[in-house]
Design a protein around this motif. Structure first.
Motif, PDB file in Angstrom:
ATOM      1  N   PHE A  22       0.802  -1.229   0.000  1.00  0.00           N
ATOM      2  CA  PHE A  22       0.000   0.000   0.000  1.00  0.00           C
ATOM      3  C   PHE A  22       0.836   1.282   0.000  1.00  0.00           C
ATOM      4  O   PHE A  22       0.348   2.336  -0.347  1.00  0.00           O
ATOM      5  N   TYR A  23       2.076   1.222   0.481  1.00  0.00           N
ATOM      6  CA  TYR A  23       2.896   2.434   0.567  1.00  0.00           C
ATOM      7  C   TYR A  23       3.595   2.774  -0.753  1.00  0.00           C
ATOM      8  O   TYR A  23       4.317   3.764  -0.830  1.00  0.00           O
ATOM      9  N   GLN A  24       3.418   1.906  -1.763  1.00  0.00           N
ATOM     10  CA  GLN A  24       4.053   2.203  -3.046  1.00  0.00           C
ATOM     11  C   GLN A  24       3.356   3.406  -3.699  1.00  0.00           C
ATOM     12  O   GLN A  24       2.199   3.716  -3.395  1.00  0.00           O
ATOM     13  N   GLY A  57       7.827  -3.620  -3.190  1.00  0.00           N
ATOM     14  CA  GLY A  57       7.773  -3.359  -1.751  1.00  0.00           C
ATOM     15  C   GLY A  57       9.200  -3.266  -1.260  1.00  0.00           C
ATOM     16  O   GLY A  57      10.097  -2.902  -2.021  1.00  0.00           O
ATOM     17  N   VAL A  58       9.409  -3.619   0.007  1.00  0.00           N
ATOM     18  CA  VAL A  58      10.790  -3.623   0.517  1.00  0.00           C
ATOM     19  C   VAL A  58      11.277  -5.066   0.655  1.00  0.00           C
ATOM     20  O   VAL A  58      10.470  -6.005   0.654  1.00  0.00           O
ATOM     21  N   GLY A  59      12.616  -5.211   0.778  1.00  0.00           N
ATOM     22  CA  GLY A  59      13.259  -6.527   0.685  1.00  0.00           C
ATOM     23  C   GLY A  59      12.633  -7.621   1.530  1.00  0.00           C
ATOM     24  O   GLY A  59      12.382  -8.731   1.033  1.00  0.00           O
ATOM     25  N   CYS A  81      15.818  -1.773   1.347  1.00  0.00           N
ATOM     26  CA  CYS A  81      15.674  -2.328   2.690  1.00  0.00           C
ATOM     27  C   CYS A  81      14.891  -1.387   3.609  1.00  0.00           C
ATOM     28  O   CYS A  81      15.205  -0.204   3.706  1.00  0.00           O
ATOM     29  N   CYS A  82      13.901  -1.922   4.279  1.00  0.00           N
ATOM     30  CA  CYS A  82      13.156  -1.169   5.308  1.00  0.00           C
ATOM     31  C   CYS A  82      14.158  -0.750   6.386  1.00  0.00           C
ATOM     32  O   CYS A  82      14.933  -1.583   6.873  1.00  0.00           O
ATOM     33  N   SER A  83      14.144   0.531   6.768  1.00  0.00           N
ATOM     34  CA  SER A  83      15.168   0.999   7.722  1.00  0.00           C
ATOM     35  C   SER A  83      15.026   0.313   9.080  1.00  0.00           C
ATOM     36  O   SER A  83      16.014   0.082   9.777  1.00  0.00           O
ATOM     37  N   MET A  84      13.813  -0.064   9.446  1.00  0.00           N
ATOM     38  CA  MET A  84      13.647  -0.770  10.720  1.00  0.00           C
ATOM     39  C   MET A  84      14.260  -2.174  10.629  1.00  0.00           C
ATOM     40  O   MET A  84      14.975  -2.615  11.537  1.00  0.00           O
ATOM     41  N   ALA A  85      13.999  -2.869   9.520  1.00  0.00           N
ATOM     42  CA  ALA A  85      14.539  -4.232   9.350  1.00  0.00           C
ATOM     43  C   ALA A  85      16.065  -4.199   9.415  1.00  0.00           C
ATOM     44  O   ALA A  85      16.713  -5.122   9.921  1.00  0.00           O
ATOM     45  N   ILE A 114       7.432  -8.968  11.118  1.00  0.00           N
ATOM     46  CA  ILE A 114       7.795  -9.407   9.756  1.00  0.00           C
ATOM     47  C   ILE A 114       8.829  -8.461   9.129  1.00  0.00           C
ATOM     48  O   ILE A 114       9.569  -8.841   8.231  1.00  0.00           O
ATOM     49  N   ASN A 115       8.905  -7.217   9.670  1.00  0.00           N
ATOM     50  CA  ASN A 115       9.898  -6.252   9.178  1.00  0.00           C
ATOM     51  C   ASN A 115      11.283  -6.599   9.733  1.00  0.00           C
ATOM     52  O   ASN A 115      11.843  -5.896  10.569  1.00  0.00           O
ATOM     53  N   SER A 116      11.810  -7.721   9.284  1.00  0.00           N
ATOM     54  CA  SER A 116      13.157  -8.172   9.682  1.00  0.00           C
ATOM     55  C   SER A 116      13.653  -9.054   8.548  1.00  0.00           C
ATOM     56  O   SER A 116      12.841  -9.611   7.788  1.00  0.00           O
ATOM     57  N   PHE A 193      13.087   0.761  15.549  1.00  0.00           N
ATOM     58  CA  PHE A 193      11.878   1.585  15.342  1.00  0.00           C
ATOM     59  C   PHE A 193      11.755   1.954  13.868  1.00  0.00           C
ATOM     60  O   PHE A 193      12.706   1.802  13.096  1.00  0.00           O
ATOM     61  N   CYS A 194      10.579   2.462  13.516  1.00  0.00           N
ATOM     62  CA  CYS A 194      10.363   2.931  12.136  1.00  0.00           C
ATOM     63  C   CYS A 194      10.549   4.440  12.104  1.00  0.00           C
ATOM     64  O   CYS A 194       9.833   5.174  12.788  1.00  0.00           O
ATOM     65  N   SER A 195      11.489   4.879  11.276  1.00  0.00           N
ATOM     66  CA  SER A 195      11.783   6.312  11.212  1.00  0.00           C
ATOM     67  C   SER A 195      10.589   7.107  10.661  1.00  0.00           C
ATOM     68  O   SER A 195      10.423   8.284  10.986  1.00  0.00           O
ATOM     69  N   VAL A 196       9.755   6.470   9.866  1.00  0.00           N
ATOM     70  CA  VAL A 196       8.589   7.174   9.297  1.00  0.00           C
ATOM     71  C   VAL A 196       7.502   7.354  10.372  1.00  0.00           C
ATOM     72  O   VAL A 196       7.014   8.469  10.605  1.00  0.00           O
ATOM     73  N   HIS A 197       7.162   6.281  11.058  1.00  0.00           N
ATOM     74  CA  HIS A 197       6.083   6.362  12.060  1.00  0.00           C
ATOM     75  C   HIS A 197       6.497   7.098  13.337  1.00  0.00           C
ATOM     76  O   HIS A 197       5.638   7.518  14.112  1.00  0.00           O
ATOM     77  N   GLN A 198       7.825   7.278  13.535  1.00  0.00           N
ATOM     78  CA  GLN A 198       8.305   8.064  14.682  1.00  0.00           C
ATOM     79  C   GLN A 198       7.956   9.541  14.523  1.00  0.00           C
ATOM     80  O   GLN A 198       8.000  10.305  15.473  1.00  0.00           O
ATOM     81  N   PRO A 221       0.332   0.900  14.511  1.00  0.00           N
ATOM     82  CA  PRO A 221       0.939   0.577  15.820  1.00  0.00           C
ATOM     83  C   PRO A 221       2.459   0.713  15.870  1.00  0.00           C
ATOM     84  O   PRO A 221       3.059   0.459  16.913  1.00  0.00           O
ATOM     85  N   GLU A 222       3.095   1.133  14.763  1.00  0.00           N
ATOM     86  CA  GLU A 222       4.531   1.450  14.814  1.00  0.00           C
ATOM     87  C   GLU A 222       4.755   2.853  15.389  1.00  0.00           C
ATOM     88  O   GLU A 222       5.893   3.275  15.574  1.00  0.00           O
ATOM     89  N   CYS A 223       3.654   3.593  15.624  1.00  0.00           N
ATOM     90  CA  CYS A 223       3.802   4.935  16.206  1.00  0.00           C
ATOM     91  C   CYS A 223       4.168   4.816  17.684  1.00  0.00           C
ATOM     92  O   CYS A 223       3.947   3.782  18.322  1.00  0.00           O
ATOM     93  N   GLU A 284       7.054  10.083   4.415  1.00  0.00           N
ATOM     94  CA  GLU A 284       7.299   9.262   3.229  1.00  0.00           C
ATOM     95  C   GLU A 284       8.291   8.162   3.568  1.00  0.00           C
ATOM     96  O   GLU A 284       9.344   8.437   4.145  1.00  0.00           O
ATOM     97  N   CYS A 285       7.948   6.923   3.235  1.00  0.00           N
ATOM     98  CA  CYS A 285       8.927   5.846   3.437  1.00  0.00           C
ATOM     99  C   CYS A 285       9.869   5.891   2.234  1.00  0.00           C
ATOM    100  O   CYS A 285       9.473   5.550   1.115  1.00  0.00           O
ATOM    101  N   PRO A 286      11.122   6.329   2.439  1.00  0.00           N
ATOM    102  CA  PRO A 286      12.001   6.540   1.286  1.00  0.00           C
ATOM    103  C   PRO A 286      12.263   5.285   0.480  1.00  0.00           C
ATOM    104  O   PRO A 286      12.293   5.326  -0.745  1.00  0.00           O
ATOM    105  N   THR A 287      12.388   4.146   1.172  1.00  0.00           N
ATOM    106  CA  THR A 287      12.722   2.932   0.427  1.00  0.00           C
ATOM    107  C   THR A 287      11.516   2.412  -0.368  1.00  0.00           C
ATOM    108  O   THR A 287      11.658   1.932  -1.482  1.00  0.00           O
ATOM    109  N   MET A 288      10.328   2.556   0.203  1.00  0.00           N
ATOM    110  CA  MET A 288       9.116   2.154  -0.530  1.00  0.00           C
ATOM    111  C   MET A 288       8.950   3.022  -1.784  1.00  0.00           C
ATOM    112  O   MET A 288       8.441   2.569  -2.797  1.00  0.00           O
ATOM    113  N   ASN A 289       9.356   4.267  -1.668  1.00  0.00           N
ATOM    114  CA  ASN A 289       9.154   5.208  -2.772  1.00  0.00           C
ATOM    115  C   ASN A 289      10.213   5.134  -3.860  1.00  0.00           C
ATOM    116  O   ASN A 289      10.152   5.872  -4.835  1.00  0.00           O
TER     117      ASN A 289
HETATM  118 FE1  SF4 Z   1      10.025   0.020   7.152  1.00  0.00          FE
HETATM  119 FE2  SF4 Z   1       8.904   2.146   8.295  1.00  0.00          FE
HETATM  120 FE3  SF4 Z   1       9.092   1.976   5.640  1.00  0.00          FE
HETATM  121 FE4  SF4 Z   1       7.393   0.413   6.981  1.00  0.00          FE
HETATM  122  S1  SF4 Z   1       7.313   2.636   6.789  1.00  0.00           S
HETATM  123  S2  SF4 Z   1       8.760  -0.228   5.314  1.00  0.00           S
HETATM  124  S3  SF4 Z   1       8.588   0.020   8.841  1.00  0.00           S
HETATM  125  S4  SF4 Z   1      10.801   2.113   7.102  1.00  0.00           S
END
Ligand code: SF4
Ligand code: 13P
Length: 333
Positions: A22-24, A57-59, A81-85, A114-116, A193-198, A221-223, A284-289
């Motif tokens: 969905f974040y694409q 999506g991400v890796g 790569c998702c920054s949290m993973a 699952i974000n690992s 943590f997720c840098s976007v939801h922080q 719930p990552e907030c 914005e999730c940079p890696t998704m984008n």
């Molecule tokens: Fe990872 Fe956060 Fe992007 Fe989700 S929004 S893929 S947790 S960096």
């Protein structure tokens, strides 16, 4: 022919399934046969009968499909790569387990979000642990806790704390809380943590509540726990979509998750936007984008010529152990 037509023709030629998180970006989502949250995508793509999956999506998401359906070929326009993973590796996992042992905490079950990456999931599977996603974390946590075990939750400490709070469990975070707190905790969280939801804050919630009387606040719930505490609704991306779609169109809502998703949630009401991103900065999730239709086209062209670059390849041993943790989750959700 447009790039969209070229992509469709190549997908048809290779009998491939294209899915997107969905974040694409909208331009990528438009091309997908199926768009979903991380759990839905893992299920849908692994159970589909086509043997080639193009995953936008991400890796870790592409890896999950490969783990669940090792005979499929999973290719990704970008293996970003998702920054949290990225915050937890198998070495960090081992070090954390060593630390728990030093604290005489041995009777625990690891649960990884699952974000690992696949190596971390394999470590968790080898220790009899489980994977969870944001949509089933509550179910998985409850299942493990009912076994009378402590939980080592990784990598997202916010999700861990938010879930523990729902059950009234004591929780503490490695590297943040004292040894005494860690030893007393039912849920011990790794400090990722997720840098976007922080980005979402109490001030953002106050801002919207002051400006728009009666506005609803929905967050992922990552907030941070203090943000989740004040929200009207907390849920995974799919759960947020269902919640917002269930509201009257006249009901204003501010949503704390990635902005691509929020922007396509609802049309304006009476010509006015009343669906807001819960932040003054763009979450914005940079890696998704990173993924674009051009990337998808290039990937399919390279596959067509037999020289595909971005294919998910995993070690057999990793697949076997990670699969235990993922299948355990699938059985419960
Ligand atoms: Fe990872 Fe956060 Fe992007 Fe989700 S929004 S893929 S947790 S960096
Ligand atoms: P979902 O499980 O809600 O798709 O979340 C994945 C994710 O990366 C959220 O940041």
């Amino acid at each position: 022919m447009s790039i969209k037509d070229d992509i469709k023709a190549l997908l048809k030629k290779h009998n491939a399934l294209l899915v997107a998180h969905f974040y694409q970006k909208d331009s990528v989502v438009e091309l997908a046969e199926f768009c979903g949250d991380s759990l839905e995508l893992a299920k849908k793509a692994s159970l589909d009968d086509r043997s080639l999956v193009v995953f936008c999506g991400v890796g870790f998401m592409g890896e999950s499909v490969k783990i669940l359906a090792p005979n499929k070929r999973v290719i990704m326009p970008r293996i970003s790569c998702c920054s949290m993973a990225r915050m937890v590796s198998s070495e960090y996992f081992d070090r954390s387990v060593e630390l728990l042992k030093e604290y005489a905490i041995e009777d625990f079950i690891p649960i990884t979000y699952i974000n690992s990456n696949a190596e971390v999931k394999a470590k968790v599977g080898a220790l009899g642990g489980l994977v969870c996603t944001s949509s089933n974390a509550k179910t998985i946590l409850e299942y493990v806790f009912k076994k009378g075990k402590k939980i080592f939750f990784l990598p997202d400490y916010c999700l861990g704390l938010n879930m523990a709070k729902q059950f009234g469990l004591k929780a503490a975070v490695l590297g943040m809380d004292s040894k005494e707190d860690i030893c007393r905790a039912d849920v011990i969280c790794y400090n990722g943590f997720c840098s976007v939801h922080q980005l979402f804050s109490i001030e953002d919630i106050e801002f919207y509540r002051e400006r728009y009387e009666g506005i609803k606040i929905a967050v992922h719930p990552e907030c941070k726990p203090e943000v989740v505490e004040l929200a009207d609704f907390v849920g995974s991306t799919s759960q947020i979509i269902s919640y917002v779609k269930g509201l009257e169109l006249s009901q204003a809502v501010a949503v704390g998750t990635e902005y691509n998703l929020v922007n396509r949630l609802r049309p304006p009401y009476n010509g006015e936007n009343n669906t807001f991103v819960l932040s003054s900065t763009i979450p914005e999730c940079p890696t998704m984008n990173e993924t674009s239709p051009e990337d998808i086209y290039k990937l399919l062209k390279s596959f067509d010529s037999g020289r595909v670059a971005n294919e998910i390849i995993l070690d057999e041993g990793i697949i076997q152990d990670a699969r235990k943790a993922l299948l355990g989750m699938m059985e419960l959700s």
